[in-house]
Design a protein around this motif. Structure first.
Motif, PDB file in Angstrom:
ATOM      1  N   ARG A   1      -6.236 -14.415   2.509  1.00 25.39           N
ATOM      2  CA  ARG A   1      -5.128 -13.440   1.767  1.00 25.39           C
ATOM      3  C   ARG A   1      -5.380 -13.426   0.441  1.00 25.39           C
ATOM      4  NH1 ARG A   1       1.329 -12.275   3.444  1.00 25.39           N
ATOM      5  NH2 ARG A   1       1.314 -10.300   2.371  1.00 25.39           N
ATOM      6  N   ASP A   2      -5.436 -12.286  -0.135  1.00 19.39           N
ATOM      7  CA  ASP A   2      -5.401 -12.080  -1.680  1.00 19.39           C
ATOM      8  C   ASP A   2      -4.140 -11.481  -2.123  1.00 19.39           C
ATOM      9  OD1 ASP A   2      -6.008 -11.537  -4.165  1.00 19.39           O
ATOM     10  OD2 ASP A   2      -7.878 -10.533  -3.857  1.00 19.39           O
ATOM     11  N   LEU A   3      -3.016 -12.319  -2.385  1.00 21.16           N
ATOM     12  CA  LEU A   3      -1.810 -11.648  -2.807  1.00 21.16           C
ATOM     13  C   LEU A   3      -1.816 -10.902  -4.353  1.00 21.16           C
ATOM     14  CD1 LEU A   3       0.171 -14.864  -1.726  1.00 21.16           C
ATOM     15  CD2 LEU A   3       0.139 -12.686  -0.854  1.00 21.16           C
ATOM     16  N   GLY A   4      -2.929 -11.571  -5.074  1.00 19.95           N
ATOM     17  CA  GLY A   4      -2.898 -11.041  -6.445  1.00 19.95           C
ATOM     18  C   GLY A   4      -3.240  -9.369  -6.294  1.00 19.95           C
ATOM     19  N   THR A   5      -4.530  -9.040  -5.512  1.00 16.85           N
ATOM     20  CA  THR A   5      -4.702  -7.684  -5.373  1.00 16.85           C
ATOM     21  C   THR A   5      -3.806  -7.018  -4.605  1.00 16.85           C
ATOM     22  OG1 THR A   5      -7.120  -8.229  -5.250  1.00 16.85           O
ATOM     23  CG2 THR A   5      -6.391  -6.293  -4.066  1.00 16.85           C
ATOM     24  N   GLU A   6      -2.971  -7.566  -3.455  1.00 12.16           N
ATOM     25  CA  GLU A   6      -2.112  -7.025  -2.941  1.00 12.16           C
ATOM     26  C   GLU A   6      -0.897  -6.473  -3.815  1.00 12.16           C
ATOM     27  OE1 GLU A   6      -0.454  -9.055   0.616  1.00 12.16           O
ATOM     28  OE2 GLU A   6      -2.375  -9.524   1.391  1.00 12.16           O
TER      29      GLU A   6
ATOM     30  N   GLY B   1      -8.961  13.084 -12.033  1.00 10.07           N
ATOM     31  CA  GLY B   1      -8.723  12.206 -10.903  1.00 10.07           C
ATOM     32  C   GLY B   1      -7.992  10.909 -11.469  1.00 10.07           C
ATOM     33  N   ILE B   2      -6.736  10.705 -11.081  1.00 13.77           N
ATOM     34  CA  ILE B   2      -5.823   9.358 -11.563  1.00 13.77           C
ATOM     35  C   ILE B   2      -5.397   8.657 -10.151  1.00 13.77           C
ATOM     36  CG2 ILE B   2      -5.270  10.371 -13.777  1.00 13.77           C
ATOM     37  CD1 ILE B   2      -2.446  10.926 -12.646  1.00 13.77           C
ATOM     38  N   HIS B   3      -4.830   7.417 -10.529  1.00 16.28           N
ATOM     39  CA  HIS B   3      -4.194   6.783  -9.420  1.00 16.28           C
ATOM     40  C   HIS B   3      -3.020   6.000  -9.909  1.00 16.28           C
ATOM     41  CE1 HIS B   3      -8.374   7.193  -8.258  1.00 16.28           C
ATOM     42  NE2 HIS B   3      -7.997   6.647  -7.278  1.00 16.28           N
ATOM     43  N   ALA B   4      -2.173   5.795  -9.024  1.00 13.89           N
ATOM     44  CA  ALA B   4      -0.877   5.434  -9.434  1.00 13.89           C
ATOM     45  C   ALA B   4      -0.914   3.902  -9.903  1.00 13.89           C
ATOM     46  CB  ALA B   4       0.306   5.504  -8.261  1.00 13.89           C
ATOM     47  N   ARG B   5      -1.863   3.177  -9.402  1.00 13.24           N
ATOM     48  CA  ARG B   5      -1.775   1.593 -10.008  1.00 13.24           C
ATOM     49  C   ARG B   5      -2.566   1.468 -10.984  1.00 13.24           C
ATOM     50  NH1 ARG B   5      -5.025   2.788  -5.639  1.00 13.24           N
ATOM     51  NH2 ARG B   5      -7.128   2.225  -5.643  1.00 13.24           N
ATOM     52  N   TRP B   6      -3.231   2.397 -11.540  1.00 13.53           N
ATOM     53  CA  TRP B   6      -4.137   2.401 -12.719  1.00 13.53           C
ATOM     54  C   TRP B   6      -3.247   3.176 -13.910  1.00 13.53           C
ATOM     55  CZ3 TRP B   6      -9.063   3.291  -9.492  1.00 13.53           C
ATOM     56  CH2 TRP B   6      -9.300   2.113  -8.856  1.00 13.53           C
TER      57      TRP B   6
ATOM     58  N   TYR C   1      -3.108   8.788  -3.858  1.00 12.21           N
ATOM     59  CA  TYR C   1      -2.150   7.866  -3.777  1.00 12.21           C
ATOM     60  C   TYR C   1      -2.386   7.055  -2.698  1.00 12.21           C
ATOM     61  CZ  TYR C   1       2.312   5.868  -2.810  1.00 12.21           C
ATOM     62  OH  TYR C   1       3.247   4.816  -2.830  1.00 12.21           O
ATOM     63  N   GLU C   2      -2.884   5.793  -2.559  1.00 14.76           N
ATOM     64  CA  GLU C   2      -3.457   5.000  -1.718  1.00 14.76           C
ATOM     65  C   GLU C   2      -2.805   3.763  -1.350  1.00 14.76           C
ATOM     66  OE1 GLU C   2      -7.503   6.786  -3.678  1.00 14.76           O
ATOM     67  OE2 GLU C   2      -6.734   4.866  -4.100  1.00 14.76           O
ATOM     68  N   GLU C   3      -1.699   3.379  -2.145  1.00 13.35           N
ATOM     69  CA  GLU C   3      -1.091   2.092  -2.173  1.00 13.35           C
ATOM     70  C   GLU C   3      -0.421   1.919  -0.869  1.00 13.35           C
ATOM     71  OE1 GLU C   3      -2.040   3.038  -6.278  1.00 13.35           O
ATOM     72  OE2 GLU C   3      -1.265   4.135  -4.690  1.00 13.35           O
ATOM     73  N   GLY C   4      -0.821   0.750  -0.203  1.00 11.55           N
ATOM     74  CA  GLY C   4      -0.276   0.323   1.263  1.00 11.55           C
ATOM     75  C   GLY C   4      -1.034   0.868   2.271  1.00 11.55           C
ATOM     76  N   SER C   5      -2.059   1.537   2.154  1.00 13.80           N
ATOM     77  CA  SER C   5      -3.062   1.940   3.081  1.00 13.80           C
ATOM     78  C   SER C   5      -4.561   1.355   3.006  1.00 13.80           C
ATOM     79  CB  SER C   5      -3.313   3.687   3.261  1.00 13.80           C
ATOM     80  OG  SER C   5      -3.771   4.060   1.803  1.00 13.80           O
ATOM     81  N   GLU C   6      -4.527   0.337   1.879  1.00 14.30           N
ATOM     82  CA  GLU C   6      -6.002  -0.290   1.570  1.00 14.30           C
ATOM     83  C   GLU C   6      -6.139  -1.269   2.611  1.00 14.30           C
ATOM     84  OE1 GLU C   6      -3.109  -2.678  -0.371  1.00 14.30           O
ATOM     85  OE2 GLU C   6      -3.086  -0.576   0.058  1.00 14.30           O
TER      86      GLU C   6
ATOM     87  N   HIS D   1      -1.224  -6.073  -7.163  1.00 15.10           N
ATOM     88  CA  HIS D   1      -1.928  -4.728  -8.002  1.00 15.10           C
ATOM     89  C   HIS D   1      -1.530  -3.421  -7.426  1.00 15.10           C
ATOM     90  CE1 HIS D   1      -4.923  -7.761  -9.845  1.00 15.10           C
ATOM     91  NE2 HIS D   1      -3.569  -8.064 -10.351  1.00 15.10           N
ATOM     92  N   PHE D   2      -1.816  -3.319  -6.047  1.00 13.91           N
ATOM     93  CA  PHE D   2      -1.637  -1.821  -5.348  1.00 13.91           C
ATOM     94  C   PHE D   2       0.048  -1.823  -5.237  1.00 13.91           C
ATOM     95  CE2 PHE D   2      -5.931  -2.674  -3.889  1.00 13.91           C
ATOM     96  CZ  PHE D   2      -6.294  -1.486  -3.462  1.00 13.91           C
ATOM     97  N   GLU D   3       0.860  -2.862  -5.043  1.00 13.40           N
ATOM     98  CA  GLU D   3       2.164  -2.710  -5.090  1.00 13.40           C
ATOM     99  C   GLU D   3       2.806  -2.123  -6.256  1.00 13.40           C
ATOM    100  OE1 GLU D   3       3.427  -6.324  -3.662  1.00 13.40           O
ATOM    101  OE2 GLU D   3       2.413  -6.093  -1.638  1.00 13.40           O
ATOM    102  N   TYR D   4       2.107  -2.574  -7.356  1.00 12.81           N
ATOM    103  CA  TYR D   4       2.605  -1.946  -8.749  1.00 12.81           C
ATOM    104  C   TYR D   4       2.389  -0.350  -8.655  1.00 12.81           C
ATOM    105  CZ  TYR D   4       3.310  -0.829 -13.438  1.00 12.81           C
ATOM    106  OH  TYR D   4       3.943  -0.489 -14.973  1.00 12.81           O
ATOM    107  N   GLY D   5       1.570   0.174  -8.049  1.00 13.96           N
ATOM    108  CA  GLY D   5       1.592   1.517  -8.030  1.00 13.96           C
ATOM    109  C   GLY D   5       2.421   2.106  -7.293  1.00 13.96           C
ATOM    110  N   SER D   6       2.753   1.656  -6.353  1.00 13.85           N
ATOM    111  CA  SER D   6       3.787   2.238  -5.295  1.00 13.85           C
ATOM    112  C   SER D   6       5.324   2.113  -5.877  1.00 13.85           C
ATOM    113  CB  SER D   6       3.908   2.045  -3.884  1.00 13.85           C
ATOM    114  OG  SER D   6       3.844   0.605  -3.827  1.00 13.85           O
ATOM    115  N   ARG D   7       5.358   0.775  -6.522  1.00 11.58           N
ATOM    116  CA  ARG D   7       6.813   0.581  -7.005  1.00 11.58           C
ATOM    117  C   ARG D   7       7.347   1.051  -8.265  1.00 11.58           C
ATOM    118  NH1 ARG D   7       8.893  -4.928  -5.004  1.00 11.58           N
ATOM    119  NH2 ARG D   7       9.511  -5.165  -7.072  1.00 11.58           N
TER     120      ARG D   7
END
Length: 310
Positions: free
Chosen positions: A69-74, A259-264, A40-45, A76-82
């Motif tokens: 600023r790359d809003l698209g990549t941001e 190993g898995i990730h919330a955004r993926w 779980y890494e979303e918001g710390s990248e 993508h990470f936010e999907y994992g946490s939301r």
């Protein structure tokens, strides 16, 4: 070129247990301990507002990023946490399986509802750094500060500190030193060098390594050769489970990290692949999910009695 003594402080080991590894039986007669790790890494990248650079591990593993600023990549990470982490949380609850949260401290701080959910569940915590950033070239003093701040933040949020540690992909040559100096760790999980835990001597201090693995990892949805669809991920995991069970009577028990990730894997299509893996493990005689902390505690308590068979 002369070798920096700090670079050479961790000698390589190409032998390990050799042809006669410990013959292991996990608690309850289990032959294969499957450790499911949610990173779980979303918001710390890396992000433009805090670092003046963007991360490249959102939904696309970009080789370069524009100097803005790359809003698209941001997002993508936010999907994992939301959304993604909650889909996975429901999956864990539904199948009643224990998992290991390898979570960055700042990522947890930015998602209070997740912290409250974790406090009400039996999953264990593995330290994943203050933030999800590269520690390989960080100055020793800065890495030490990050370690101290991370542990303090974990304790503040969860009321407990992590008993294990795993950096973003690549530890620095100082990481193991700093973990030993900090103390309080039950195990270390940066190495990916075995199918069983093992002890190593680090400058006079014995450390238990519970190896990690990047083989059965959902990052392969983004890299080549990788997973084209969730069936590839599920089949890769099923094949590993079946093979390790088939050799267990000859070699003894083993551990397997997924190993898995919330955004993926938190995406619905990929979550379906993980669901297949969970069901396969639960239906496989001799396999069971185990937390990394429990694997480490069992090894500390029982490793001396494991026989070696030739």
């Amino acid at each position: 070129m002369p070798t920096d003594p700090q670079q050479a402080q961790q000698p390589r080991d190409f032998v390990g247990y050799g042809p006669h590894p410990p013959f292991v039986t996990w608690p309850g007669g289990v032959k294969l301990a499957v450790n499911l790790v949610l990173n779980y890494e979303e918001g710390s990248e890396y992000n433009w507002l805090e670092d003046g650079r963007n991360d490249n591990w959102g939904e696309y593993n970009l080789t370069s990023s524009p100097p803005v600023r790359d809003l698209g990549t941001e997002t993508h990470f936010e999907y994992g946490s939301r959304a993604g982490v909650w889909r996975l949380a429901r999956l864990f609850d539904r199948y009643d399986i224990p998992v290991t949260f390898s979570a960055c401290a700042v990522a947890l701080e930015r998602n209070p509802p997740l912290v409250e959910w974790m406090k009400s569940r039996r999953h264990d915590l593995m330290g994943h750094g203050l933030r999800w950033i590269d520690y390989t070239v960080m100055e020793r003093g800065e890495e030490e500060r990050h370690l101290h701040e991370a542990i303090a933040l974990y304790e503040k949020l969860l009321g407990k500190r992590p008993l294990g540690w795993n950096c973003r992909s690549l530890p620095s040559v100082n990481t193991r030193d700093l973990l030993v100096e900090e103390g309080g760790f039950l195990y270390h999980s940066d190495p990916c060098s075995d199918d069983l835990p093992y002890f190593l001597d680090h400058r006079g201090t014995e450390i238990l390594v519970v190896p990690y693995s990047k083989t059965l990892n959902d990052s392969r949805y983004l890299v080549a050769p990788g997973y084209g669809n969730p069936r590839d991920f599920a089949e890769d995991c099923r094949t590993a489970v079946d093979y390790m069970l088939s050799e267990a009577d000859e070699t003894g028990g083993r551990m397997l990290t997924i190993g898995i990730h919330a955004r993926w894997t938190g995406q619905p299509n990929r979550a379906s692949g993980l669901r297949e893996v969970i069901e396969h493990v639960q239906q496989s005689d001799g396999a069971a999910f185990m937390r990394r902390e429990d694997i480490a505690r069992f090894w500390h308590a029982n490793h001396a009695r494991f026989e070696q068979r030739g």
